[in-house]
Design a protein around this motif. Structure first.
Motif, PDB file in Angstrom:
ATOM      1  N   MET A 209       0.843  -1.192   0.000  1.00  0.00           N
ATOM      2  CA  MET A 209       0.000   0.000   0.000  1.00  0.00           C
ATOM      3  C   MET A 209       0.882   1.248   0.000  1.00  0.00           C
ATOM      4  SD  MET A 209      -2.842   1.197   2.835  1.00  0.00           S
ATOM      5  CE  MET A 209      -3.850  -0.257   2.589  1.00  0.00           C
ATOM      6  N   THR A 210       0.658   2.151  -0.947  1.00  0.00           N
ATOM      7  CA  THR A 210       1.433   3.367  -1.031  1.00  0.00           C
ATOM      8  C   THR A 210       0.858   4.422  -0.095  1.00  0.00           C
ATOM      9  OG1 THR A 210       0.089   4.279  -2.818  1.00  0.00           O
ATOM     10  CG2 THR A 210       1.944   2.860  -3.437  1.00  0.00           C
ATOM     11  N   GLN A 211       1.635   5.498   0.084  1.00  0.00           N
ATOM     12  CA  GLN A 211       1.179   6.581   0.931  1.00  0.00           C
ATOM     13  C   GLN A 211      -0.127   7.165   0.410  1.00  0.00           C
ATOM     14  OE1 GLN A 211       4.128   9.564   1.613  1.00  0.00           O
ATOM     15  NE2 GLN A 211       2.743  10.929   2.704  1.00  0.00           N
ATOM     16  N   ALA A 212      -0.253   7.261  -0.920  1.00  0.00           N
ATOM     17  CA  ALA A 212      -1.469   7.825  -1.508  1.00  0.00           C
ATOM     18  C   ALA A 212      -2.691   6.963  -1.219  1.00  0.00           C
ATOM     19  CB  ALA A 212      -1.287   7.995  -3.014  1.00  0.00           C
ATOM     20  N   GLN A 213      -2.481   5.656  -0.998  1.00  0.00           N
ATOM     21  CA  GLN A 213      -3.593   4.738  -0.738  1.00  0.00           C
ATOM     22  C   GLN A 213      -3.853   4.536   0.747  1.00  0.00           C
ATOM     23  OE1 GLN A 213      -1.729   1.475  -2.843  1.00  0.00           O
ATOM     24  NE2 GLN A 213      -3.093   1.714  -4.603  1.00  0.00           N
ATOM     25  N   CYS A 214      -3.001   5.074   1.607  1.00  0.00           N
ATOM     26  CA  CYS A 214      -3.089   4.820   3.051  1.00  0.00           C
ATOM     27  C   CYS A 214      -4.274   5.560   3.662  1.00  0.00           C
ATOM     28  CB  CYS A 214      -1.783   5.257   3.716  1.00  0.00           C
ATOM     29  SG  CYS A 214      -1.797   5.072   5.514  1.00  0.00           S
ATOM     30  N   PRO A 215      -5.208   4.856   4.313  1.00  0.00           N
ATOM     31  CA  PRO A 215      -6.364   5.527   4.916  1.00  0.00           C
ATOM     32  C   PRO A 215      -5.970   6.432   6.082  1.00  0.00           C
ATOM     33  CG  PRO A 215      -6.331   3.206   5.522  1.00  0.00           C
ATOM     34  CD  PRO A 215      -5.275   3.387   4.472  1.00  0.00           C
ATOM     35  N   PHE A 216      -4.886   6.081   6.788  1.00  0.00           N
ATOM     36  CA  PHE A 216      -4.442   6.930   7.895  1.00  0.00           C
ATOM     37  C   PHE A 216      -3.884   8.251   7.368  1.00  0.00           C
ATOM     38  CE2 PHE A 216      -3.571   3.181  11.025  1.00  0.00           C
ATOM     39  CZ  PHE A 216      -4.935   2.915  11.045  1.00  0.00           C
ATOM     40  N   CYS A 217      -3.145   8.187   6.248  1.00  0.00           N
ATOM     41  CA  CYS A 217      -2.624   9.417   5.648  1.00  0.00           C
ATOM     42  C   CYS A 217      -3.770  10.313   5.180  1.00  0.00           C
ATOM     43  CB  CYS A 217      -1.692   9.090   4.488  1.00  0.00           C
ATOM     44  SG  CYS A 217      -0.098   8.385   5.003  1.00  0.00           S
ATOM     45  N   ALA A 218      -4.859   9.699   4.703  1.00  0.00           N
ATOM     46  CA  ALA A 218      -6.020  10.479   4.286  1.00  0.00           C
ATOM     47  C   ALA A 218      -6.612  11.231   5.476  1.00  0.00           C
ATOM     48  CB  ALA A 218      -7.062   9.565   3.648  1.00  0.00           C
ATOM     49  N   ILE A 219      -6.667  10.578   6.629  1.00  0.00           N
ATOM     50  CA  ILE A 219      -7.178  11.239   7.837  1.00  0.00           C
ATOM     51  C   ILE A 219      -6.239  12.357   8.261  1.00  0.00           C
ATOM     52  CG2 ILE A 219      -7.640  10.900  10.299  1.00  0.00           C
ATOM     53  CD1 ILE A 219      -8.583   8.056   9.607  1.00  0.00           C
ATOM     54  N   ILE A 220      -4.921  12.086   8.236  1.00  0.00           N
ATOM     55  CA  ILE A 220      -3.929  13.086   8.632  1.00  0.00           C
ATOM     56  C   ILE A 220      -4.026  14.316   7.747  1.00  0.00           C
ATOM     57  CG2 ILE A 220      -1.437  13.538   8.730  1.00  0.00           C
ATOM     58  CD1 ILE A 220      -1.144  10.498   9.433  1.00  0.00           C
ATOM     59  N   ASN A 221      -4.263  14.099   6.460  1.00  0.00           N
ATOM     60  CA  ASN A 221      -4.317  15.206   5.499  1.00  0.00           C
ATOM     61  C   ASN A 221      -5.693  15.863   5.423  1.00  0.00           C
ATOM     62  OD1 ASN A 221      -1.625  14.744   4.766  1.00  0.00           O
ATOM     63  ND2 ASN A 221      -2.222  13.236   3.205  1.00  0.00           N
ATOM     64  N   GLY A 222      -6.632  15.421   6.268  1.00  0.00           N
ATOM     65  CA  GLY A 222      -7.962  16.019   6.279  1.00  0.00           C
ATOM     66  C   GLY A 222      -8.820  15.634   5.102  1.00  0.00           C
ATOM     67  N   GLU A 223      -8.516  14.473   4.475  1.00  0.00           N
ATOM     68  CA  GLU A 223      -9.233  14.052   3.278  1.00  0.00           C
ATOM     69  C   GLU A 223     -10.366  13.071   3.583  1.00  0.00           C
ATOM     70  OE1 GLU A 223      -6.093  12.391   1.026  1.00  0.00           O
ATOM     71  OE2 GLU A 223      -5.112  14.318   0.609  1.00  0.00           O
ATOM     72  N   ASP A 224     -10.562  12.729   4.854  1.00  0.00           N
ATOM     73  CA  ASP A 224     -11.627  11.807   5.236  1.00  0.00           C
ATOM     74  C   ASP A 224     -12.611  12.546   6.138  1.00  0.00           C
ATOM     75  OD1 ASP A 224     -13.290   9.820   6.108  1.00  0.00           O
ATOM     76  OD2 ASP A 224     -11.709   8.446   6.763  1.00  0.00           O
ATOM     77  N   PRO A 225     -13.715  13.026   5.597  1.00  0.00           N
ATOM     78  CA  PRO A 225     -14.660  13.828   6.395  1.00  0.00           C
ATOM     79  C   PRO A 225     -15.346  13.036   7.500  1.00  0.00           C
ATOM     80  CG  PRO A 225     -15.580  13.328   4.224  1.00  0.00           C
ATOM     81  CD  PRO A 225     -14.149  12.883   4.193  1.00  0.00           C
ATOM     82  N   SER A 226     -15.332  11.717   7.388  1.00  0.00           N
ATOM     83  CA  SER A 226     -16.002  10.909   8.416  1.00  0.00           C
ATOM     84  C   SER A 226     -15.102  10.619   9.609  1.00  0.00           C
ATOM     85  CB  SER A 226     -16.463   9.579   7.801  1.00  0.00           C
ATOM     86  OG  SER A 226     -15.348   8.787   7.401  1.00  0.00           O
ATOM     87  N   ALA A 227     -13.828  11.004   9.546  1.00  0.00           N
ATOM     88  CA  ALA A 227     -12.881  10.677  10.615  1.00  0.00           C
ATOM     89  C   ALA A 227     -13.212  11.433  11.895  1.00  0.00           C
ATOM     90  CB  ALA A 227     -11.466  11.004  10.163  1.00  0.00           C
ATOM     91  N   ARG A 228     -13.074  10.760  13.025  1.00  0.00           N
ATOM     92  CA  ARG A 228     -13.271  11.375  14.345  1.00  0.00           C
ATOM     93  C   ARG A 228     -11.888  11.614  14.960  1.00  0.00           C
ATOM     94  NH1 ARG A 228     -17.638   7.701  13.832  1.00  0.00           N
ATOM     95  NH2 ARG A 228     -19.666   8.681  14.222  1.00  0.00           N
ATOM     96  N   VAL A 229     -11.370  12.795  14.720  1.00  0.00           N
ATOM     97  CA  VAL A 229     -10.016  13.135  15.159  1.00  0.00           C
ATOM     98  C   VAL A 229     -10.063  13.653  16.590  1.00  0.00           C
ATOM     99  CG1 VAL A 229      -7.995  14.574  14.732  1.00  0.00           C
ATOM    100  CG2 VAL A 229      -9.290  13.641  12.805  1.00  0.00           C
ATOM    101  N   VAL A 230      -9.282  13.019  17.450  1.00  0.00           N
ATOM    102  CA  VAL A 230      -9.220  13.428  18.855  1.00  0.00           C
ATOM    103  C   VAL A 230      -8.345  14.666  18.988  1.00  0.00           C
ATOM    104  CG1 VAL A 230      -8.514  12.720  21.174  1.00  0.00           C
ATOM    105  CG2 VAL A 230      -9.565  11.062  19.623  1.00  0.00           C
ATOM    106  N   TYR A 231      -7.161  14.622  18.426  1.00  0.00           N
ATOM    107  CA  TYR A 231      -6.294  15.804  18.371  1.00  0.00           C
ATOM    108  C   TYR A 231      -5.229  15.591  17.310  1.00  0.00           C
ATOM    109  CZ  TYR A 231      -2.460  13.443  20.874  1.00  0.00           C
ATOM    110  OH  TYR A 231      -1.454  12.599  21.222  1.00  0.00           O
ATOM    111  N   GLN A 232      -4.602  16.698  16.916  1.00  0.00           N
ATOM    112  CA  GLN A 232      -3.569  16.630  15.891  1.00  0.00           C
ATOM    113  C   GLN A 232      -2.589  17.780  16.084  1.00  0.00           C
ATOM    114  OE1 GLN A 232      -4.833  17.261  11.743  1.00  0.00           O
ATOM    115  NE2 GLN A 232      -3.396  15.677  11.090  1.00  0.00           N
ATOM    116  N   ASP A 233      -1.302  17.489  15.904  1.00  0.00           N
ATOM    117  CA  ASP A 233      -0.293  18.540  15.856  1.00  0.00           C
ATOM    118  C   ASP A 233       0.578  18.299  14.633  1.00  0.00           C
ATOM    119  OD1 ASP A 233       1.613  16.557  16.552  1.00  0.00           O
ATOM    120  OD2 ASP A 233       1.406  16.987  18.688  1.00  0.00           O
TER     121      ASP A 233
END
Length: 286
Positions: free
Chosen positions: A1-25
């Motif tokens: 799985m490449t970085q572009a396909q990684c679901p966690f990277c999508a959350i980190i980059n704000g590309e997953d609107p359904s993600a429930r982010v607790v905090y981010q720095d």
């Protein structure tokens, strides 16, 4: 799985609107998984796409550890569990399903639905355990050193010198091959000598593999350079490129297919091989 396909990277980059982010720095992101195992189940991940925990830099490891502690304290205060599991899995054999380093902060209650079981019997006998102990001790990295900026710059200059030598060696191999090919192919055509054409083909193949190896080593040292520059756990002034690869990797001097088909090798040596084979077929038919 490449970085572009990684679901966690999508959350980190704000590309997953359904993600429930607790905090981010700028270094770490914490969020609820898609299917929480228990109430408050939280994942803590580094923002940089890293597949294996052993490949984290020392700074990333410290940042991630502090963030896991912070998440655990927050979850404990929020949901008041009876206990807690802090879980990190690397590799499919260890049940890792997303190849991006992550820690599970899992609140636990008596009689909840999560089952974590350890075998009742030992995996090795006493003698085997002693042998494994010595093996682990022999390869265990030492404590991280506080490297001065000047030492790091000097270390990087040593690595860059190796990269430059690999690049120069690649150019030299092409320079040496050109007269060899000109002489052998030219002689084979004028004298209709099959064996001379075969000699030229062999020279192209050997120099091509040599050049691909130079490229492979150059890439390996560039990765080492990047890891030292990022403050990774590389011993001071080490020139072992295997330390920049996955844990347990070894130096392999045989070029990979990726190196052979690169733009610096295949477009140059491939046509020369085609010409040589064509000359050999022509000389044989004559």
């Amino acid at each position: 799985m490449t970085q572009a396909q990684c679901p966690f990277c999508a959350i980190i980059n704000g590309e997953d609107p359904s993600a429930r982010v607790v905090y981010q720095d700028q270094n770490v992101t914490a969020f609820f998984p898609l299917v929480p195992a228990t109430r408050g189940h939280t994942l803590v991940v580094p923002n940089r796409h890293v597949v294996e925990h052993a490949d984290l830099t020392a700074a990333e490891s410290r940042q991630l550890g502090e963030s896991v502690r912070r998440a655990a304290r927050g979850v404990r205060a929020a949901v008041s569990p009876d206990g807690m599991n802090i879980i990190q899995s690397t590799g499919a054999a260890a049940t890792q399903t997303v190849p991006h380093v992550h820690f599970h902060v899992v609140p636990r209650w008596h009689h909840d639905r999560v089952e974590l079981r350890w075998p009742d019997t030992e995996a090795e006998g006493q003698v085997e355990q002693d042998a494994t102990l010595e093996l682990v001790r022999s390869v265990l990295p030492g404590p991280s050193e506080d490297v001065s900026p000047e030492d790091r710059r000097q270390h990087l200059s040593f690595i860059q010198a190796v990269v430059t030598r690999m690049s120069q060696a690649s150019s030299s191999s092409k320079s040496w091959l050109l007269p060899i090919v000109t002489i052998t192919y030219g002689y084979a055509v004028t004298k209709e000598q099959l064996w001379v054409a075969m000699l030229g083909i062999a020279a192209v193949a050997i120099f091509g593999l040599l050049d691909a190896n130079y490229l492979k080593q150059e890439r390996a040292f560039r990765k080492l350079y990047d890891k030292v520059a990022a403050g990774g756990d590389i011993p001071s002034f080490s020139l072992n490129p295997a330390l920049a690869g996955p844990a347990g990797s070894k130096i392999n001097y045989w070029p990979d297919w990726e190196d052979i088909r690169s733009w610096a090798v295949a477009p140059i040596y491939g046509p020369l091989l085609v010409v040589g084979v064509s000359i050999a077929i022509w000389a044989h038919c004559r």
